[in-house]
Design a protein around this motif. Structure first.
Motif, PDB file in Angstrom:
ATOM      1  N   HIS A  68       0.828  -1.206   0.000  1.00  0.00           N
ATOM      2  CA  HIS A  68       0.000   0.000   0.000  1.00  0.00           C
ATOM      3  C   HIS A  68       0.864   1.259   0.000  1.00  0.00           C
ATOM      4  O   HIS A  68       0.573   2.226  -0.713  1.00  0.00           O
ATOM      5  CB  HIS A  68      -0.921   0.008   1.221  1.00  0.00           C
ATOM      6  N   SER A  89      -7.156   1.537   6.189  1.00  0.00           N
ATOM      7  CA  SER A  89      -7.904   0.484   5.504  1.00  0.00           C
ATOM      8  C   SER A  89      -8.896  -0.137   6.477  1.00  0.00           C
ATOM      9  O   SER A  89      -9.079   0.342   7.591  1.00  0.00           O
ATOM     10  CB  SER A  89      -6.940  -0.583   4.964  1.00  0.00           C
ATOM     11  N   GLY A  92      -3.991   2.823   1.255  1.00  0.00           N
ATOM     12  CA  GLY A  92      -5.017   1.938   1.813  1.00  0.00           C
ATOM     13  C   GLY A  92      -6.383   2.226   1.237  1.00  0.00           C
ATOM     14  O   GLY A  92      -6.618   3.266   0.615  1.00  0.00           O
ATOM     15  N   ASP A 148      -7.050  -2.917  -2.595  1.00  0.00           N
ATOM     16  CA  ASP A 148      -6.080  -4.006  -2.780  1.00  0.00           C
ATOM     17  C   ASP A 148      -5.854  -4.284  -4.263  1.00  0.00           C
ATOM     18  O   ASP A 148      -6.817  -4.491  -5.021  1.00  0.00           O
ATOM     19  CB  ASP A 148      -6.571  -5.274  -2.092  1.00  0.00           C
TER      20      ASP A 148
END
Length: 353
Positions: free
Chosen positions: A117, A138, A271, A304
């Motif tokens: 990230h 996140s 994130g 992601d």
């Protein structure tokens, strides 16, 4: 073309494969989301996520290579997220990456998901100067990380309870908005007044860069209970906007305080929650007031994805920091640590830049 890396990311509920050249040229970044699968459960079901990764990964890898216009023979290394994350989901990616590396006689690079990230920002600007301060936000993590150099990380602040993304999900569930909560709160907040409801901000003890959002979540629930008993009208947009502003205020205040404390002029955002429009705008505005630069990846690189894993792997590739074929999934992997067992001798000599 410099080092070409195939990267896999299966730490939670996105199945992703990417091909990146030289740590910055994204030749492909294929992401298959499982949001619709998990929506009916109101959250990610680990066993379901693992099985979906098994179903999707081969196809996603093939798509990534096809979109890049390359074959397995063109690769210089294989990278994979091996932690932190859901252990079953991680194992799918790790097993596949080890098989590809073994079959092609290529170096294997194990990457920490949080490191990935952070390195999404190097896809935006590969010439960033150290030291850097990164706010990683996140569903499972809220960390302030001082990045002193490639592979050198110091966590200066972290959440003591709920992560920011987790708080958004719980707030959305409380308001009956559905899953995933972060994007729904973000969207609804644009119709609301962020000053409509006075919700608390937890700054903790003086000088602390840690975060706490569990009390904010409880305050929202208590406010709704009081409103229900009093028969008052509930404006969900105002509540969402007020909740979001309470989260963003603390994130931005503590990030800027940490930047001042550590003498950092460049701030990174990373994130899934980094895709939040309010957070992106407020951090950029406040940082500009202090003459600090903010780097924010596009939303597709905040959630992601395997391109960020490939970018992080590239700098490990240059250092010769390879993993053995005994690499295992480490669901509680900490940022800055490597948990490798055994040894690995690099067999293929690839580009060095």
């Amino acid at each position: 073309m410099s080092a070409v890396i195939l990267a896999l990311e299966t730490s939670c509920d996105e199945t992703s494969a990417a091909v990146v050249a030289g740590g910055r040229q994204v030749l492909s970044n294929i992401i298959s989301s499982q949001v619709e699968v998990h929506r009916k459960f109101g959250g990610v079901v680990p066993e379901v996520a693992s099985r979906k990764h098994l179903e999707l990964l081969n196809q996603v890898v093939a798509e990534a290579l096809g979109a890049a216009g390359l074959g397995f023979k063109d690769l210089d290394a294989v990278a994979v997220t091996y932690g932190p994350g859901l252990v079953g989901a991680l194992l799918v990616g790790v097993s596949a990456a080890k098989a590809i590396a073994y079959g092609l006689d290529l170096p294997l690079v194990g990457v920490n998901h949080l490191e990935g990230h952070i390195y999404a920002n190097f896809l935006v600007d590969p010439a960033l100067d150290f030291p850097l301060l990164c706010l990683v936000v996140s569903g499972g993590h809220t960390d302030l990380v001082l990045v002193k150099g490639h592979g050198s990380f110091q966590v200066v602040g972290r959440t003591r309870d709920d992560a920011a993304g987790e708080a958004f999900d719980k707030a959305a569930r409380t308001l009956g908005l559905g899953y995933p909560g972060g994007p729904l709160i973000d969207r609804l907040s644009r119709q609301g007044n962020p000053a409509a409801v006075n919700l608390p901000r937890a700054y903790l003890e003086e000088g602390s860069f840690d975060f706490s959002f569990s009390g904010l979540k409880s305050a929202l629930i208590n406010w709704l209970h009081r409103a229900g008993r009093l028969g008052g009208d509930v404006n969900k947009a105002d509540l969402a906007a007020s909740f979001q502003k309470a989260v963003v205020d603390v994130l931005v205040d503590k990030t800027l305080a940490a930047a001042r404390e550590n003498g950092v002029t460049t701030i990174l955002l990373a994130g899934g929650v980094a895709a939040n429009a309010c957070l992106r705008a407020e951090l950029a505005r406040r940082a500009e007031e202090e003459c600090r630069r903010v780097i924010i990846p596009p939303p597709v690189l905040c959630t992601d994805n395997a391109a960020m894993v490939a970018c992080a792997a590239y700098y490990r590739f240059l250092r010769g920091a390879f993993a053995p074929l005994t690499l295992n999934a480490v669901p509680d992997l900490k940022l800055g640590e490597d948990r490798y067992e055994g040894s690995f001798v690099r067999k293929k000599t690839g580009p060095t830049s």
